[in-house]
Write a protein that holds these residues in place. Structure first.
Motif, short mmCIF file in Angstrom:
data_model
loop_
_atom_site.label_atom_id
_atom_site.label_comp_id
_atom_site.label_asym_id
_atom_site.label_seq_id
_atom_site.Cartn_x
_atom_site.Cartn_y
_atom_site.Cartn_z
N GLY A 206 0.81 -1.21 0.00
CA GLY A 206 0.00 0.00 0.00
C GLY A 206 0.85 1.26 0.00
N THR A 207 0.19 2.40 0.21
CA THR A 207 0.89 3.68 0.11
C THR A 207 1.97 3.84 1.18
OG1 THR A 207 -0.86 4.70 1.45
CG2 THR A 207 -1.06 4.86 -0.94
N THR A 208 1.76 3.30 2.35
CA THR A 208 2.79 3.38 3.39
C THR A 208 3.99 2.55 3.00
OG1 THR A 208 1.10 3.73 5.10
CG2 THR A 208 3.29 3.05 5.83
N GLY A 209 3.74 1.32 2.55
CA GLY A 209 4.83 0.47 2.10
C GLY A 209 5.60 1.09 0.95
N ALA A 210 4.87 1.73 0.02
CA ALA A 210 5.52 2.38 -1.11
C ALA A 210 6.45 3.48 -0.65
CB ALA A 210 4.47 2.94 -2.06
N ALA A 211 6.05 4.22 0.37
CA ALA A 211 6.89 5.31 0.88
C ALA A 211 8.09 4.79 1.65
CB ALA A 211 6.06 6.23 1.77
N LEU A 212 7.99 3.58 2.19
CA LEU A 212 9.07 3.03 3.00
C LEU A 212 10.16 2.36 2.17
CD1 LEU A 212 7.06 1.44 5.96
CD2 LEU A 212 8.27 3.64 5.93
N TYR A 213 9.77 1.62 1.13
CA TYR A 213 10.78 0.86 0.40
C TYR A 213 10.60 0.90 -1.12
CZ TYR A 213 7.01 -2.44 1.60
OH TYR A 213 5.79 -3.01 1.85
N GLY A 214 9.85 1.86 -1.62
CA GLY A 214 9.66 1.92 -3.07
C GLY A 214 9.47 3.33 -3.57
N GLU A 219 0.86 -0.93 -7.37
CA GLU A 219 1.11 -1.99 -6.40
C GLU A 219 1.58 -3.28 -7.08
OE1 GLU A 219 -1.37 -2.54 -2.94
OE2 GLU A 219 -2.64 -0.87 -3.59
N CYS A 220 1.11 -3.53 -8.30
CA CYS A 220 1.55 -4.71 -9.03
C CYS A 220 1.55 -4.39 -10.53
CB CYS A 220 0.70 -5.94 -8.71
SG CYS A 220 -0.98 -5.90 -9.38
N ASP A 221 1.82 -5.41 -11.34
CA ASP A 221 2.01 -5.20 -12.78
C ASP A 221 0.72 -4.96 -13.55
OD1 ASP A 221 1.70 -8.10 -12.00
OD2 ASP A 221 1.36 -8.25 -14.17
N GLU A 222 -0.42 -5.36 -13.00
CA GLU A 222 -1.67 -5.36 -13.76
C GLU A 222 -2.01 -3.99 -14.36
OE1 GLU A 222 -6.31 -6.70 -13.05
OE2 GLU A 222 -5.24 -5.67 -11.44
N ARG A 223 -1.80 -2.93 -13.58
CA ARG A 223 -2.21 -1.61 -14.03
C ARG A 223 -1.05 -0.74 -14.49
NH1 ARG A 223 -6.60 -0.80 -9.09
NH2 ARG A 223 -7.82 -2.64 -9.61
#
Length: 479
Positions: A206-214, A219-223
């Motif tokens: 999610g958005t928190t994870g994205a800010a921490l390590y990405g 979130e995935c390849d589909e979109r």
């Protein structure tokens, strides 16, 4: 006329008495000096160590009523308890953060005190109400257009303001070029030598994870656009597995299995969330994570595990593991009634992270969705915090935000606009008025205790949180 002999005797007596007088006077003077020095040292000790007894303070005891005196005495007792708290290390060894999304200051005020008619003694505070310091973080999102939730997370955990436009962020991060990747507070903790973990009842992508390590909004390849995939860009799920920050995480727990694996089990209690991204490139990132750690163990002996069920987590002897990944739902954990509780995940995470000579950094995200019983959710969180062992070398933060980021205009905030139309709202049902008031974007609150908790004060920007943590983490070994 006295004889010479008599005169000598008188002189000897006077000289003897004068000597005694000087001895006595000197003794008194030394005693006074020693007493003054002792008083000075004692006063300095009490000031520096905050052990003065405030019960000696005169607060008009003889002038207040008996009822008022009861509450004054209670207040003095509370002050004494606060002053008796020992001073810990200057800088923390550990950092523990609870991020509570979905509640605001109004919710805390409404649910803090149970409704017990005629008995004010029944009022109970949340545990974070006893923390020594508190700060407010501005909701700059209500003044920015457009405002993305991902930008708010980036401001909180990377210290980059919402109004800063980042070139190239529209697509994703390319794995082979890490020079422009952001250093989040988790990465800074890792570089400072701390063991790190992220626990969420949302998706780990999610958005928190994205800010921490990405650095991606996918979130995935589909979109993700085909062109971005062909360029070698990575979505958040893959960044978690291949990025340095993600690979270095000692603990990662939450939901989001359908972003990590293309083929996921579909049961009546854990359905695929069709509103969320669903990977379709044939990936199995859970298997890749395990293979990655297996290769690592051939170079350096480590113990690791992937768990996907509550019973697996419950039976795990977490203290013996170096790395632990737990994914307990295809989407958010709220979509799987058999997912583990936040308390269990936090308990196991701390057992993995704690080492005698090494500090840790743990961020726990608890999302209270619309429609949930907020009082019950806050009480569960309060219980989780209460069950934790108090550690004087740990900086503990509770960040509370209502997680409402409406599309604003540049010239007026949602709060100002709502207040200016209150007269119109009074013509609506009370339930509708309450709904509008609860949906106003309010400032976030940060409750802090432990070493360097005094950094958190006043009204600050969202970026203040990341900047303060960066300072603390840079000196965490000096505690």
């Amino acid at each position: 006329m006295p004889t010479p002999h008599r005169t000598k005797e008188i002189c000897r007596a006077v000289r003897l008495k004068s000597t005694q007088v000087f001895i006595v006077a000197g003794t008194i003077l030394i005693t006074v000096l020693v007493t003054l020095v002792c008083i000075g040292l004692t006063t300095r000790y009490e000031v520096e160590n905050e052990v003065a007894n405030v019960a000696d303070v005169d607060y008009w005891k003889d002038r207040v009523s008996a009822v008022q005196k009861v509450w004054y005495d209670k207040g003095i007792a509370e002050l004494n308890e606060a002053l008796r708290k020992p001073r810990g290390p200057l800088f923390p060894k550990n950092v523990l953060i609870f991020m509570v999304q979905g509640v605001g200051g109004g919710d805390l005020a409404a649910y803090r005190f149970p409704v017990i008619s005629g008995n004010s003694q029944g009022n109970t505070n949340f545990l974070w109400d006893t923390f020594s310091h508190v700060a407010r973080l501005k909701n700059s999102c209500s003044q920015q257009s457009p405002c993305q939730v991902g930008s708010v997370s980036r401001a909180l955990w990377s210290g980059i303001p919402l109004d800063v436009s980042l070139g190239g962020e529209s697509d994703c991060w390319i794995a082979d070029n890490q020079t422009d990747n952001f250093l989040s507070v988790v990465r800074q903790a890792q570089l400072a030598g701390l063991r790190t973990g992220f626990v969420t009842d949302q998706r780990i992508t999610g958005t928190t994870g994205a800010a921490l390590y990405g650095n991606s909004k996918y979130e995935c390849d589909e979109r993700m656009p085909v062109g971005s995939i062909q360029m070698g860009c990575q979505d958040i799920a893959r960044q978690l597995i291949s990025g340095e920050t993600g690979k270095s995480l000692n603990v990662i727990m939450g939901g989001g299995r359908q972003m990590l694996n293309s083929l996921v089990p579909k049961t009546k209690w854990d359905l695929v969330d069709e509103l969320l991204c669903e990977s379709g490139d044939g990936r199995n990132l859970l298997k890749e994570w395990r293979s990655q750690k297996l290769r690592h163990s051939k170079i350096e002996p480590i113990k690791f595990e992937v768990v996907q069920r509550t019973d697996e987590l419950e039976s795990l002897n977490a203290t013996s593991f170096d790395y632990l990944m737990g994914v307990f739902a295809n989407g958010d954990l709220s979509g799987n009634p058999r997912a583990p509780s936040l308390t269990l995940m936090v308990e196991k995470s701390l057992k993995v992270l704690k080492r005698n000579k090494q500090g840790y950094f743990l961020l726990v995200e608890h999302f209270i969705k619309s429609g949930m019983d907020k009082r019950m959710q806050l009480e569960l969180l309060n219980e989780t915090l209460s069950n934790l062992q108090s550690e004087e070398d740990t900086l503990t933060l509770v960040l509370v935000t209502n997680a409402i980021y409406p599309k604003p205009s540049l010239d007026v905030s949602e709060e100002t606009e709502t207040i200016s139309h209150l007269s119109e709202f009074f013509g609506e049902d009370e339930i509708e008025i309450q709904r509008r008031l609860y949906q106003m974007p309010t400032d976030s609150l940060v409750f802090a205790k432990g070493p360097k908790s005094s950094l958190f004060y006043g009204v600050q920007k969202e970026t203040f949180l990341a900047h303060s943590l960066a300072y603390v983490l840079s000196r965490s070994k000096d505690g």
